[in-house]
Each structure stands twice: as C-alpha cells, then as structure tokens.
Design an enzyme around this catalytic site. Structure first.
Site, PDB file in Angstrom:
ATOM      1  N   ASP A 162       0.859  -1.180   0.000  1.00  0.00           N
ATOM      2  CA  ASP A 162       0.000   0.000   0.000  1.00  0.00           C
ATOM      3  C   ASP A 162       0.898   1.235   0.000  1.00  0.00           C
ATOM      4  OD1 ASP A 162      -2.321   1.600   0.268  1.00  0.00           O
ATOM      5  OD2 ASP A 162      -1.999   1.700   2.430  1.00  0.00           O
ATOM      6  N   PHE A 222     -19.065   9.273   4.424  1.00  0.00           N
ATOM      7  CA  PHE A 222     -18.171   8.934   3.313  1.00  0.00           C
ATOM      8  C   PHE A 222     -18.233   7.436   3.017  1.00  0.00           C
ATOM      9  CE2 PHE A 222     -14.121   7.338   1.778  1.00  0.00           C
ATOM     10  CZ  PHE A 222     -13.856   8.171   0.717  1.00  0.00           C
ATOM     11  N   THR A 258      -2.501   1.310  -4.640  1.00  0.00           N
ATOM     12  CA  THR A 258      -2.991   2.419  -3.829  1.00  0.00           C
ATOM     13  C   THR A 258      -4.331   2.907  -4.344  1.00  0.00           C
ATOM     14  OG1 THR A 258      -2.482   4.673  -3.073  1.00  0.00           O
ATOM     15  CG2 THR A 258      -1.698   4.046  -5.246  1.00  0.00           C
ATOM     16  N   GLY A 259      -5.055   3.560  -3.483  1.00  0.00           N
ATOM     17  CA  GLY A 259      -6.330   4.158  -3.872  1.00  0.00           C
ATOM     18  C   GLY A 259      -6.212   5.602  -4.293  1.00  0.00           C
ATOM     19  N   ASP A 260      -4.997   6.170  -4.257  1.00  0.00           N
ATOM     20  CA  ASP A 260      -4.802   7.565  -4.635  1.00  0.00           C
ATOM     21  C   ASP A 260      -4.926   7.750  -6.141  1.00  0.00           C
ATOM     22  OD1 ASP A 260      -4.545   8.422  -2.103  1.00  0.00           O
ATOM     23  OD2 ASP A 260      -2.363   8.573  -2.109  1.00  0.00           O
ATOM     24  N   LYS A 320      -7.158  -5.072  -5.114  1.00  0.00           N
ATOM     25  CA  LYS A 320      -5.844  -5.372  -4.551  1.00  0.00           C
ATOM     26  C   LYS A 320      -5.694  -6.872  -4.301  1.00  0.00           C
ATOM     27  CE  LYS A 320      -5.094  -0.951  -2.164  1.00  0.00           C
ATOM     28  NZ  LYS A 320      -4.814  -0.314  -0.844  1.00  0.00           N
ATOM     29  N   ASP A 343      -1.321  -1.005   6.036  1.00  0.00           N
ATOM     30  CA  ASP A 343      -1.541  -0.508   7.398  1.00  0.00           C
ATOM     31  C   ASP A 343      -3.012  -0.264   7.721  1.00  0.00           C
ATOM     32  OD1 ASP A 343      -1.818   1.765   5.687  1.00  0.00           O
ATOM     33  OD2 ASP A 343      -1.583   3.048   7.447  1.00  0.00           O
ATOM     34  N   ASP A 395      -6.503  -2.766   3.354  1.00  0.00           N
ATOM     35  CA  ASP A 395      -5.422  -3.659   2.939  1.00  0.00           C
ATOM     36  C   ASP A 395      -5.604  -5.079   3.465  1.00  0.00           C
ATOM     37  OD1 ASP A 395      -4.074  -1.446   1.761  1.00  0.00           O
ATOM     38  OD2 ASP A 395      -3.339  -0.878   3.741  1.00  0.00           O
TER      39      ASP A 395
END
Length: 1298
Positions: free
Chosen positions: A407, A699, A847-849, A945, A965, A969
């Site tokens: 991650d 959210f 990653t989710g970014d 993932k 973390d 994940d």
C-alpha cells in the site's frame, strides 16, 4: 463445545429467520428460562477453549492424528504387538510415539488452560444490569447478561455486550467510544441515542420501555448495523451510529444505558475474533515429498530383506534344529516367513521416517520467532512497539519472497497529513511561509546523524501544545470514576490521541489569503474555511478528558504560536539568514543545521489574526478591537460543553480530517463542539455560530465524498457542504451549460482553474480534496427527508437505498475550492525499495490515490526511475486496453534484451485494472508484468488489490508478500503467502489480519534480507540433516541383516536405539536450526543479492536431499564394516559388536553437524560436547544397572569393558575419520576452487573492517557503473578478494550477482 462450534450452531439455529426481534426482559423477570421471550438467543458467557476436562484426551489425540506421521508411528507400534512380526518388546515400541504425543499434548493443554483463565476472568467481570424487583441498576457478572437486558456502562468501563444506545448522561444524547481494543484505532467514535430517547428532563426508566427492537441477524461487519424500533406502530430506524460494541471503552461520558441486542459469541467483536490463520509453508510442502521418498526407500529396503530371508530359508535342505515350530508343531513356509519379515523390518527400520522432525521444526520456529522479536533494530522507540510474529509456521517463507505488494498511504508514507496549499474559487494560495516551516523541519530530520541525535532531544521549534497545556502538574488528572465504589474492572488509561503531532496540527496562514479575507468580497473564502471546519466527523474533546501521549515529556512551559515564531524568524536578520542557508542546503546538499535558533520573547511583535466583516458573522458581531479580540479568544464558550479555545483538542477518524480542521483553525474558524444535533464554530472575530445539523451523508469508497446538511443560524437557509475526491465532486457540479455567458465568466472558469491546480498538486505528490456547497429549498429538503427516513428504517438493501438518497441530494453543487495535503515518505523508504530490488524482489504498489499523486510518490521512493520506460494504462474501453496490451507485447523482445537496456515500469488506473483482471485479458496482463521492473496500480479498491495478489500468486507460482496498514489492505494481506501489517495511524485491522507486524516500512528490509534468509537457510539445513541422521543410523541395522540371515535381528540394544534419537542426537539439530548463521547481518544488508538463493530454492534442492542420502549410505557402510572387520574372527557377542558401531555412528553424526555449522558460539560447544558426555554417562549407567533388561541377552557391564579396551578408541577414531573424509574434502574444495556467493561474503566479512568497507565501496561503485552500461550488467564480481583484499578487480564472473 468450542466457541467456533457454538457460532456455527447459532448460525444454523437462526438460519430460518431473516431478522432478529427482541423485547425487554423486565416484564418476564423471575420466570423460568423456557418462558423468557429472548431465550433462543445466545447468552453472554464466552468460551474460547478448545477442550474440556473430559474431552481433552480424545479431542487432542484426534487432532494430533490428523498429522499422518503420528498415525504411521502408532500403526508401527501396534504392529509390534503381533507376535509373528514383532521386532522387539511391544512396550518399548510405544515409548517414542508416546513421548512425542505427550509433549505435544502438554503444550496444547497449557495454551488451552491460559485461554480458560482468560475466559473465567472476563466472564466474572462485574457490570450494571437493571432489576425490576429493585427498580435500579444492580451489579451482575458479564456472563449473566442476556439479550433484552438493560445495561448501564460508566466512564472508562468496557462494554460487556452489543448494546443499542437509549440514554447517555450527555444532554445531547452523545456517547464517545474508544475502539482500541477492537481495531486498535486511538481516536474516539461518536455514538448517538436512538431518536426519541434523548430526553434529559427525566432519568432513564427501563420499565417504561415497551417497544420491539427489530434488527439484522448477528454478523461480523463492524461498520454496518441496520434495524428499527417499533413503538405504537411507529418505526424509528437506527444504524451503527447507535450501537455500542462489546470490548470497546466508554470515554468522556459519565454513563450510557441501552438494551442488549447481541450477547456472547453473537457480538460483532467475537464474530471477528478469529484465530490466526493456519498457513503451510512452501518448505513444509516440499518436505512432505521427501518424507514420501523416505517411505519408498524404507519399503525397498524391507523388500530386500524379505526376499533375502526367503532365499536364505530355501537354501536349507532340512529344517535346522534351532528353528522354533509353531504351536501346532508345523513350520512357517519360506514365502510366508518373507512376508512376516517384511513387516518386522518396517518395525525395525521405522526410524527412517523422522518421528521427532515435526516437533523439532516447531521448536526451531519458536526459537527463530524469539530472536526476531528481540531484534533491537526492529524496535520502534517512538511507538514503543516491536515486530510481532503472529504466524509461527511460515518464518522460512520470509526468505523466499519474490513479489511484494505494498500500500502507499501509511505504508510508504507517514500518514501524517500536513496542510500545504489550497485553491479557492480559482485562486491558488501556495502558503510559502508554511512551506518554510515544513522545509525547516524536514531539514532538521534529514541532517547528519550527530545533529539528529542532539536536535531530537530539544523542545520542538513550533509548538502549540506546551502553551495550551501549561505545566505538567497543572494538567494531571485521573479518569472519571463512578460514585459506586465497587471492585469492577475498568479499562486502562486512555490511549494516545491520534493525529496530534505538531507537524500535523500547526499551520502558518498565507499572507495574501489573510488580506483577501479582510475585503468586502471575502464571502467565498469564508465559505471555504467554514466548510473545512464543519464538513467532517471530527470529535471535540474537553481538556479534562484530553488524552496525552504516554511518551510525551515537556521541557518548557513557554511556547509560541506558529505565527509568532514566523514573525520572530523574519524579524531577526541572523535567524533568517541561518534559516535561508538551511533551506538552500535542503534543496541542494541536505546540509547540516547544527545550531538551534534562539528566540527572545521580550521584543517579538504580536501577530493578530485579522478580523472579518460580512454576512457570515451576522449583524451583532462585536467591534474589531484588540481588547475585544483577546477577550473573545480567551473567554469561555457558550454551550453545554464549552471550553476555552486553547483547550480544544480534536479526535479525528482520519489524518486528512485532522489536517483540514487544524488548517481552518489557523484561519480563525475553530470547531468548538459537535453533537448529533448541532455544530458550533468560532469565527475569526470571536463570534460563535451554532449550526443545526439536519443530516450527515457519511463517506464511502463508492461515492468518494461526504456531506453535511445544516441550517444557518441567521439566514435559516438549508445548506449542504460536501467534500471529497475530485472525481466525486467535479462530476456533481451544477449544470454550467444553461447560461453560456455565465459559464464563460464564472463557473467554467473556476472549475477549469481549480482542475489545473489539482493537477499541479497531484504532480507535486499532494493528496487533493475538493469542497462544494449547495443551498437546498425547504420543499426539496422535506421531500428528500421522507425518502431518507424510509431508507433509514429499511433492513434489507439499506446501504443501497441510503446511497441512492445521497446521490439524489449531492448534485448541482457549487465549487468552493480544493486543498493539497502532503503525506511524507517514511524514513529510508527509497533505500529499502532499492535493497529489495537488488535482492531480486519485484515491488508493486497498489494504492487508492489518484494517478498523478501516486506516480509522484513512486518516483520519490525510487519505485520508478527517470530512466525507466513507463507504460501508462488509463482507459475505460476494453478494446483499446486489449490493443495496447498486444501492441506492447509485440514490441518487447522475447529474449529480454530490452529489460537489460532499460527498466520497464507500468502504471495502471483503477478503471483499467478492472478490465485487465477479466479472464480474457489476464494472460496478456501477467505476461506484460513479467517484463516490468515495477508496477503501480492507482485508484485500486480493496477487492482489486486482493485479486491482483491472487492472480500473480496463482499464475506465476511465486512467493508473494503483501504489506499495508489499513482496513482496506486486509483482503490483500490475507491473499498473499505472507501478510505484513504496519501498526500505523489507521488502526490495527491490518495487523490483526497479518502474519507479521512491523511499525515501519524500513523494517521490512532486515526482516526479509536478514531474518528471512537466516530462517530459511537454518531450517533447510536442519531438515536435510535430520533426514541424513536417521538414514545413516538406520542403515547400520540394514547392513547387519546380510550377516544374520535377514532375520530382523538388531546388534544394538533397543533402549540404546530409543535413546539415540530422543536424547543423544535431539538437541544439536535444534540448536543448529535456531542459532546457525551462515553470513552476518551486516553483510546480508550490504549485499542484498545474497537473498536470491532462497527465491530459487537454492538451499533445499532435490539434488541436495539425494546427496545427503547417498552420504548417509556411505557413512553407514563405514560405521558398520570398519568395526565388523576389526572384530571379525573374535568371540565377542552381538551387543559387544554393536557398542562401537553405535559410538562411531554418534561421533560421525555429531562431527558431520560440526562441519556444517558456519558460526560457533559457546552454546554450540556446550551442546555438541554435552551430547557426547550425556551419551557416555547414560551408556555407562545403563550398562551397570541393566542386569536383566533384555532377556536372554543382557548388556550388563559391556560398555565398561569396551571403554577399558584400547582397540575401542582406535576403532572410533579411524572409523570417524574415514566416514567424514569425503564430506570434509568436498567442503575444502568448495572453499578453494568453487566459491559460492555466500562463502565469498563470509571471507570478506572476516577481513579487517577497513579492508571490508573499502571492498564494499568499490563493489557498489562497480555496480553503479554496470547500471550505467547495461551491456556490462551480466555480472561484475571482484575475484580473489580474500587473497588480496586491497586490490579488488573488475573481472567478470559467470554469476550475475556477488
């Protein structure tokens, strides 16, 4: 019944109902259990033990017999009770398997007894349950709680069951709950009373409760809970925000009461309390194949003896006189005797299958885990945590990893969000002063080690907390206690407050933005910061309940705000020059900053936050005078839980929200209070506004945004503030195409400029969030509210219905602006990734970014290099995706020449990743990935993932490791062969699902390259040695069969045979598997290439196994025939012949291990010499005491006679030397002619330190040269280093690594 079987039974019992209905138990108090309305639901007593007193022996034996080796040895022992085939005394045959089973049973019993003690202590914990007869809450034990009871929990007490919240001491109906015991998160969660039960005028009366609670069946989802309360034919919906979870702790609330909906094993915490996953290591699977080969070898040897015995019997023309007839006077035929002899030899040679190997492996892994957890380099002093090994049976897999899936946020980065810059209505504000402060702090962290050592022990330069907290003693407080003085168990001290470091909480405002906020047209700016202050889920805590960091030590009681610090810095020439010089060093050389900056308070100017006027503050705002401002700043706040502004501290569920709230506070918009009904904000001039909260749209990862609907206190307008990712906000902006002129002049221009700024932020590696608002009319809101309530009251499809209502409201938004938040890389992340790459490990980042942010971080952490050839997949069209795949694959040479000339990187967007994971594109995708040095997947969901990890693991048959973390994940961690969790800012979900837990990404380097390498090599060498040892010893009996008519006779006493494996040779291999060290940790870290041997099973090849078996056959031949030929023609008996054979076999096996040991310590010497001493002591004692142990032959005094004979010593020395000469010669030749990489590293490590370090420097320079010229990268190894370490050459070798 175990708790898992109880849950299975409960699931079966409730399978017929789709929902749970429960009523109050109070009207039925005192009735028999069968008359209770909630009797079919589980009680609150828990039982996590596997066994009971009566079931322990049968259940434990049943579990142990799942291991087929144990079943095999029990069958052999039972076969020895058959008179026709027994090899020795039946009772003696039971001893080895009984010892192994007993030791394992004792270990299991001790573990289960500890679970029993924990269960008893927890079940006996006291709590408050309402009693109808006494009309008050009375003390009862946790195990007495039932579904339908009313329970009261006091402050700092642990919640005994899942309770639907009906009343709290807070006048706003709020209860704060700490979930650290459940998921490790240190921030507080806010729970609300079910609507309609928040009356504060009268105390809570459970007797008046006459409703029916309808909720979903028990499940393990900690984030969702649906149901409704039916009363007088009216349904009131509730959700997870109304549920207190078992195991959590009540904080900042005097008491909370409610009705129990789930108890015991049906609570969400217990349903999530799974035991660590049982994984089988790759080495263990391989070892089972070798055990099968040993079985086949055993069968072949037994067949040889059986055939030989049959042929030998047929050589007699008449029956010899020494043959014993059967009971009926007949003799067994030769063929049948051969069959019986086959079974007899299986009993006699059973040690060919190592009975103690499995137990020895478990002991070795426990020892390995102990040394891993005690490694000081893997200890994090800041968090006071060390590495955790949660899976004891896969330690050796750490040395075979080929792919790492990581991650980004919180794993590669700190997850400490720092507000960097913002854009408001199309105008970008860089916050250069704040960047100066952050750069200064970064320079302080990145200076030389000596400077770090001193500076880290000084008070922080920019600190608000000391001024806010005052002296240490002034803030000392103890948690609130109940007025009832009872011996109840409460939770420990509150845990550290999350996201509260000065780096995260302190922001220096932008001067330009401050000036714009003073102007008359400042409303858009004020709206932006107001949205930042209230559009979140941050909980405001009071000073008396503030949770301090355990390791916080204050060195001063005086400090200044960031604004004052900056003013002093820029007001003094010498300080500013020093700061400017340090910033230049940061930019160019990362130079050292050795002197602290001294500041003087006496002449430092006072920096006031400017005042504002406008419609936001309202007409009754006070005058803008310094006295009024100071009075407003220091005065008490209105409201039920008012605190002075300097006493406000925030409990955020995510670091992003914490950074935004503190940034808003820096501009004067201070969040003072948050309740389910209202949000209170202090404006820059001190005016306090209380917004009524109408609804909160939380959210979720699908919408990627959250909203809060409030009513303005002055204008009475209904306003919705929304924040979220740019992809979730931009698509929801108002229809800007209705008025072309308005489009060009306002909305389109703002949206385009904001998007440009967002792209710039992403390229700089910043995390972006957009803010928007919407004014909602009363009619629209009322109509929407009806749909919302229907969705809230639903049980089935509730999440889907709530999402639909959120989508209906979150449209036609007006864009306010966006923020850029920096998430800094953790320490030594680039160096760690580079070392892992040199070790032959492929590193992927999932990653989710957004793509731009992730790519920037990838370059920063050296996942991608500027010289890399990077392919980017960012399309939603499957046809285009397939064309790109095929085109790239066709362009890539099949011989790998392109990879040698240039590294290939792959960047994939989440939408494209979903296409690549389809069945028809998987093969091409995996084929492309094999050519890539690094892969970066952006906008990836948790499910994607885990699918990526599973795809690579199954298609390429590689060893995978996943590290993360956060809760997102967990799926990825569980899908990999080895899961590593980081105990970071996002709780402990990843840690609880992992096999190993570390606190920093940099620890992965030593965990794999050092401990992984050691664990793998130690265990492989020990397993091979175990097979060798058993085969070498068993073959002594096999060779003797050729001289005793293949009759199954043993020349060694049965007790000596048993003692040989259980006592004499059991400890050395265990010590060998725990403590042997082929290469030092320093060399393994300096030369990561040494790790590659484990990836390709270099330490445990099939050829290595068969070479060890052949060596065992040779040594057994020598150990048998040298004593046999020595005593040939003499009149000694078989036991006298067996004693020197047994002794030389022990010497050979022990010294064989001595040749294999790479590093000697005191422990090695003690165990090796001690094993020989124990052998002679036990042998002499047994021979002296055993007068009639094995009739008709007895070993009485035979050992004493042999020890007194000089020939015995000559035989032992000569036989041992001849037996070990080939192996010793082979090792000598390897060490001189064919040096392995590891042997070269050992020789280099033995050089003087200055020679060793110089060699390593020249080796690294040589590698960099080869990297610059790919044609030279085939291999570059300095040769003859041990002979002339001062002049390493650049001669190429056949190996591609050192």
């Amino acid at each position: 019944m175990t708790w898992t079987s109880w849950c299975c039974w409960t699931k079966w019992r409730d399978s017929g109902e789709s929902e749970r209905k429960l009523v109050s138990n109070l009207p039925y108090e005192g009735l028999k259990p069968q008359n209770q309305p909630n009797r079919r639901y589980a009680g609150n007593a828990i039982k996590t033990t596997k066994y009971s007193f009566w079931s322990f022996i049968p259940m434990n034996l049943f579990e142990q017999f799942h291991r087929w080796a144990n079943l095999y040895f029990v069958g052999i022992a039972a076969l020895n009770f058959v008179p026709a085939v027994n090899a020795f005394q039946p009772q003696v045959a039971l001893i080895p398997i009984c010892v192994i089973l007993s030791l394992t049973a004792i270990k299991d019993a001790w573990e289960d007894f500890r679970r029993y003690q924990s269960d008893r202590q927890l079940n006996s914990t006291l709590c408050l349950i309402y009693s109808r007869s006494q009309r008050s809450f009375v003390e009862r034990r946790w195990k007495d709680v039932r579904v339908g009871d009313f329970v009261r929990v006091l402050s700092n007490e642990i919640i005994p069951a899942d309770i639907l919240l009906l009343h709290t001491s807070d006048p706003n109906g709020v209860c704060h709950m700490e979930t650290a015991n459940l998921d490790g998160e240190t921030n507080l969660k806010q729970r609300k009373v079910v609507p309609g039960f928040s009356s504060t005028n009268s105390p809570f009366e459970p007797l008046n409760f006459n409703g029916v609670v309808v909720c979903e069946k028990p499940n393990d989802d900690l984030n969702h809970f649906n149901g409704f309360l039916e009363k007088d034919r009216r349904k009131t919906g509730f959700g997870i925000e109304n549920l207190l979870l078992r195991g959590c702790t009540v904080r900042n609330t005097a008491d909370a009461s409610g009705i129990v909906v789930y108890a015991g094993h049906e609570t969400k915490s217990m349903l999530n309390n799974n035991r660590p996953r049982s994984k089988r290591s790759k080495l263990e699977k391989k070892m089972n194949t070798e055990v099968l080969f040993c079985v086949l070898l055993l069968i072949c040897m037994c067949l040889i003896v059986a055939v030989g015995h049959t042929i030998w019997l047929q050589t007699f023309s008449s029956v010899p006189i020494y043959f014993v007839p059967n009971s009926d006077g007949t003799f067994t035929s030769a063929v049948l005797s051969g069959v019986f002899m086959f079974l007899t030899m299986i009993i006699l040679l059973q040690v060919m299958i190592p009975i103690s190997l499995y137990l020895s492996i478990e002991l070795v892994k426990i020892g390995q885990v102990f040394f891993i957890t005690q490694d000081v380099d893997l200890y994090d002093e800041e968090k006071d945590t060390r590495v955790q090994c949660r899976a004891l049976n896969i330690t050796e897999d750490l040395g075979q990893i080929q792919y790492i899936f990581s991650d980004k946020t919180g794993t590669l980065t700190e997850n400490k969000m720092v507000f960097r810059r913002c854009t408001i209505v199309g105008t970008e504000f860089p916050h250069e002063e704040n960047a100066v402060r952050l750069a200064f702090l970064a320079g302080e962290m990145d200076t030389d080690e000596e400077v770090i050592y001193h500076q880290n022990r000084r008070p922080p330069l920019f600190s608000l907390e000391e001024a806010q907290d005052g002296p240490v003693g002034a803030n000392a407080h103890s948690p609130g206690h109940s007025s009832l003085h009872r011996p109840r168990v409460t939770a420990g001290a509150p845990s550290s407050r999350a996201f509260s470091s000065p780096l995260e909480t302190e922001v220096i405002p932008d001067h330009t933005l401050l000036q714009l906020m003073e102007e008359e047209e400042a409303k858009p700016y004020l709206e932006f910061f107001l949205a930042m202050a209230i559009c979140n889920t941050v909980v405001v805590s009071t000073e008396t309940a503030r949770r301090q960091r355990a390791n916080e030590r204050r060195n001063s009681s005086i400090s200044w705000s960031p604004l004052e610090c900056l003013e002093v810095l820029f007001g003094r020439g010498t300080c500013f020059q020093r700061l400017s010089a340090s910033l230049k060093n940061i930019t160019h050389k990362r130079g050292s900053l050795t002197e602290p900056i001294h500041m003087d308070l006496t002449d430092s100017p006072v920096y006031d936050v400017p005042t504002f006027s406008g419609s936001m503050a309202g007409p009754n705002e006070a005058d803008n005078s310094p006295s009024n401002r100071r009075a407003a700043t220091g005065g008490a706040r209105t409201g039920s839980s008012s605190v002075a502004p300097e006493e406000v501290c925030y409990e955020a569920q995510s670091p992003d929200e914490a950074a935004l709230v503190h940034a808003a506070k820096a501009y004067g918009f201070t969040l003072l209070e948050r309740t389910p009904d209202h949000v209170t904000v202090r404006l820059p001039r001190g005016k306090v506004l209380e917004f009524k909260v109408l609804d909160v749209l939380t959210f979720d990862s699908i919408r990627r945004r959250m909203s809060i609907i409030v009513r303005h206190p002055h204008s009475k307008e209904i306003i919705m503030y929304t924040k979220g990712a740019d992809s979730g906000i931009m698509e929801r902006l108002q229809n800007i195409f209705e008025d072309r002129r308005r489009v060009e002049s306002q909305s389109r221009d703002i949206a385009n400029k904001t998007q440009t700024d967002l792209d710039m932020y992403a390229k700089d590696g910043l995390r972006t969030l957009c803010f928007a608002k919407k004014v909602v009319s009363e009619q629209v809101y009322m109509a929407w509210q009806v749909k919302r309530q229907e969705a809230m009251s639903a049980i089935s499809r509730k999440e889907e219905l709530l999402m639909d209502t959120a989508d209906d409201m979150e449209n036609n938004l007006t864009l306010l602006g966006a923020t850029g938040i920096e998430d800094r890389l953790q320490e030594n992340v680039p160096e760690t990734i580079q070392a892992l790459r040199e070790a032959g490990i492929q590193v992927w980042v999932l990653t989710g970014d957004k793509l731009e942010t992730a790519v920037n971080i990838a370059y920063s952490c050296k996942l991608l290099d500027q010289k890399d050839l990077v392919f980017t997949f960012n399309t939603e069209n499957k046809g285009v995706c397939k064309t790109m795949l095929n085109g790239i694959l066709q362009e890539l040479p099949q011989d790998g020449s392109l990879e040698r000339e240039a590294s290939i990187g792959l960047v994939i967007d989440g939408r494209t990743l979903s296409l690549l994971l389809d069945d028809d594109l998987q093969m091409q995708f995996v084929q492309l990935c094999t050519h890539c040095r690094s892969v970066l997947c952006c906008r990836a969901t948790p499910l994607q993932k885990s699918r990526v990890v599973t795809l690579l693991r199954c298609r390429l048959k590689v060893m995978t490791l996943a590290i993360g973390d956060g809760a997102n994940d967990v799926n990825m961690i569980q899908a990999a062969d080895v899961g590593v969790g980081i105990s970071g800012q996002e709780g402990m979900q990843a840690v609880m699902a992992s096999d190993f837990a570390i606190s920093r990404f940099k620890h992965l380097k030593k965990l794999l390259l050092v401990h992984g390498h050691w664990c793998y090599t130690r265990l492989t060498n020990m397993i091979i040695y175990f097979f060798y040892k058993n085969v070498a010893y068993v073959n002594l009996l096999f060779w003797y069969q050729f001289f005793c008519g293949f009759s199954g006779t043993a020349m060694i006493d049965y007790w000596f045979m048993i003692f040989f494996n259980l006592i004499f040779t059991s400890t050395p291999p265990i010590m060998f598997g725990i403590m042997d060290r082929e290469v030092s940790a320093y060399m393994l870290l300096q030369l990561p290439e040494l790790y590659k041997r484990g990836q390709h099973a270099g330490g445990y090849r099939r050829s290595t196994f068969w070479i060890a078996i052949l060596d065992a056959f040779y040594q057994s031949l020598v150990c048998f025939f040298v004593p046999y030929w020595t005593y040939a023609g003499s009149d000694i008996d078989i036991f006298t012949l067996g004693i020197p054979m047994n002794t030389v076999s022990l010497f050979t096996i022990i010294l064989h291990l001595a040749i294999e040991i790479k590093s000697w310590t005191v422990v090695h010497w003690v165990i090796m010499v001690g094993s020989v001493i124990v052998y002679f002591v036990v042998s002499l004692a047994f021979s002296a005491l055993c007068v009639s142990c094995n009739p008709p032959s007895d070993p009485y005094w035979l050992v004493q006679e042999q020890v007194a004979d000089p020939m015995f010593y000559l035989v032992c020395i000569l036989t041992t030397v001849v037996a070990l000469l080939p192996r010793y010669t082979l090792h000598a030749l390897r060490g001189t002619l064919v040096l392995s990489d590891h042997l070269k590293a050992r020789q280099i490590d033995q050089l003087p330190s200055h020679h060793r370090d110089r060699w390593l420097r020249e080796w690294r320079s040589l590698k960099e040269l080869c990297a610059s010229f790919p044609s030279m990268s085939s291999s570059t190894v300095p040769q003859d280093t041990a002979q002339s370490p001062s002049t390493p050459t650049a001669q190429l070798s056949s190996s591609t690594r050192i």
